[in-house]
Write a protein that holds these residues in place. Structure first.
Motif, short mmCIF file in Angstrom:
data_model
loop_
_atom_site.label_atom_id
_atom_site.label_comp_id
_atom_site.label_asym_id
_atom_site.label_seq_id
_atom_site.Cartn_x
_atom_site.Cartn_y
_atom_site.Cartn_z
N HIS A 229 0.19 -2.63 2.83
CA HIS A 229 1.00 -1.42 3.01
C HIS A 229 1.81 -1.51 4.31
N ASP B 119 5.49 0.26 -0.03
CA ASP B 119 4.91 1.60 -0.08
C ASP B 119 3.95 1.71 -1.25
N SER B 120 3.35 2.88 -1.44
CA SER B 120 2.32 3.02 -2.48
C SER B 120 2.89 2.69 -3.85
N SER C 79 5.37 9.38 -2.74
CA SER C 79 6.51 10.00 -2.05
C SER C 79 7.82 9.39 -2.56
N HIS D 231 0.07 12.57 9.72
CA HIS D 231 1.41 13.12 9.52
C HIS D 231 1.50 14.60 9.92
N HIS E 214 8.99 10.98 6.86
CA HIS E 214 8.12 10.90 5.68
C HIS E 214 7.77 12.34 5.27
N THR F 176 7.88 5.50 2.71
CA THR F 176 7.95 4.46 3.75
C THR F 176 8.96 3.37 3.35
P1 13P Z 1 4.11 5.80 1.04
O1 13P Z 1 3.84 5.88 -0.42
O2 13P Z 1 5.40 6.44 1.44
O3 13P Z 1 3.98 4.40 1.51
O4 13P Z 1 2.99 6.65 1.81
C1 13P Z 1 1.63 6.38 1.65
C2 13P Z 1 0.79 7.03 2.66
O5 13P Z 1 -0.40 6.93 2.69
C3 13P Z 1 1.47 7.82 3.65
O6 13P Z 1 0.62 8.04 4.66
#
Ligand code: 13P
Ligand code: SF4
Length: 316
Positions: free
Chosen positions: A26, A42-43, A131, A177, A200, A228
């Protein structure tokens, strides 16, 4: 790079070949891990990479729910996480039992879970989102359906603002965050008024920044709310020279490495996710060497959660 680091990175590369493994990392991982990973993202990107790999072993350098998502998508592969204690404070804000109770209060509502949730919570959900595609997922749901959105309230508020829909929101937050507050934003904007602001959507300051735009205090084209990977893409293509980055500080490594002619300032230096930082080179080497720690999701849970994750990938 020190001699010790060179030794361990060589060992990791050798073990990776031996085990037919792929290393996914990540954007918040420590620089040394990002630099040797096969894919950093990102995720959403990491879920896509897991779904498409033909490696026998996936070593997931991230937090536990991300490795679980890979295990659900790839039941025939071995998924390892170098430290099983790498959790997520946001995912911990809701259990499957709490979600079942919430659903009982809103029969017939569509459940949209952010990917930062346990496999059991995903198994109770209709859609997952990240996100990177949350807006698309909400827009795909017929306007007359009630929606339960969980667990991040700041992302939920952002989605209400962008889609114009009223959602039922779970009041969860990520401690990292949520800690990036309006005061941090005001201080750094004052120091760098020309810089673009990339936020974010989990951040506690996102609402303040967008309120600033609506009042005309902050120029509209100077602010973007992004995942991200969206932050990485935006910084690359923007003509701006300076950027204020409101998210976990691990992302600065890639931003600075990929854009040596641009300057990046973290909105908060203390936005550090201790769970992401639990993954070290030593633990990654041990993971590959000893085949630890395998992430398994019970078949009945995985089968129920997979549909929601696949719907997320269809709307990527
Ligand atoms: P993203 O999917 O934007 O990488 O965010 C994952 C996450 O854990 C944010 O803290
Ligand atoms: Fe979870 Fe927050 Fe860490 Fe992301 S930064 S993994 S949401 S605790």
């Amino acid at each position: 790079m020190s001699l010790l680091t060179t030794d361990i990175t060589t060992e990791i590369a050798d073990l990776k070949r031996l085990r037919h493994a792929v290393i996914l990392a990540h954007n918040y991982q420590i620089p040394e891990i990002q630099d040797l990973a096969d894919f950093v993202g990102d995720s959403l990107g990491l879920s896509q990479a897991a779904a498409h790999t033909d490696a026998e072993v996936i070593v997931f350098c991230g937090v536990h729910f991300m490795a679980e998502t890979a295990a659900i998508l790839c039941p025939e592969r071995t998924v390892l996480i170098p430290d099983p204690q790498a959790g997520c404070s946001l995912a911990a804000t809701i259990t499957a039992e709490q979600l079942r109770a919430w659903k009982a209060e809103h029969p017939g509502a569509v459940v949209v879970s952010y990917v930062n949730t346990s496999a059991e919570v995903k198994a109770e959900s209709d859609y997952c989102c990240t996100s990177g595609n949350a807006v698309k997922v909400i827009q795909a749901i017929p306007a007359d359906r009630e929606v339960l959105f969980l667990p991040d309230m700041f992302l939920g508020i952002h989605l209400e603002r962008v889609t114009g829909r009223k959602l039922h929101l779970w009041m969860g937050e990520c401690h990292v965050h949520a800690g990036i507050g309006p005061q941090d934003l005001l201080r750094i904007r004052e120091a760098h008024p020309e810089a673009e602001l990339l936020i974010h959507p989990e951040c506690g300051c996102a609402s303040t920044a967008l309120y600033g735009v609506s009042c005309g205090v902050v120029p509209q084209n100077g602010v973007a709310v992004l995942s991200t990977e969206g932050i990485i893409r935006h910084a690359r293509s923007s003509t701006a020279r300076e950027f204020l980055i409101a998210t976990e500080v691990g992302i600065l490594h890639r931003l600075r490495r990929d854009n040596p002619d641009k300057t990046f300032y973290p909105v908060s230096e203390s936005a550090v996710c201790q769970y992401m930082k639990m993954i070290t080179l030593e633990k990654l080497a041990r993971s590959l060497r000893d085949g630890v720690y395998e992430v398994r999701v019970p078949t009945d849970v995985a089968d129920r959660a997979r549909g929601a994750i696949l719907r997320m990938l269809e709307l990527a």
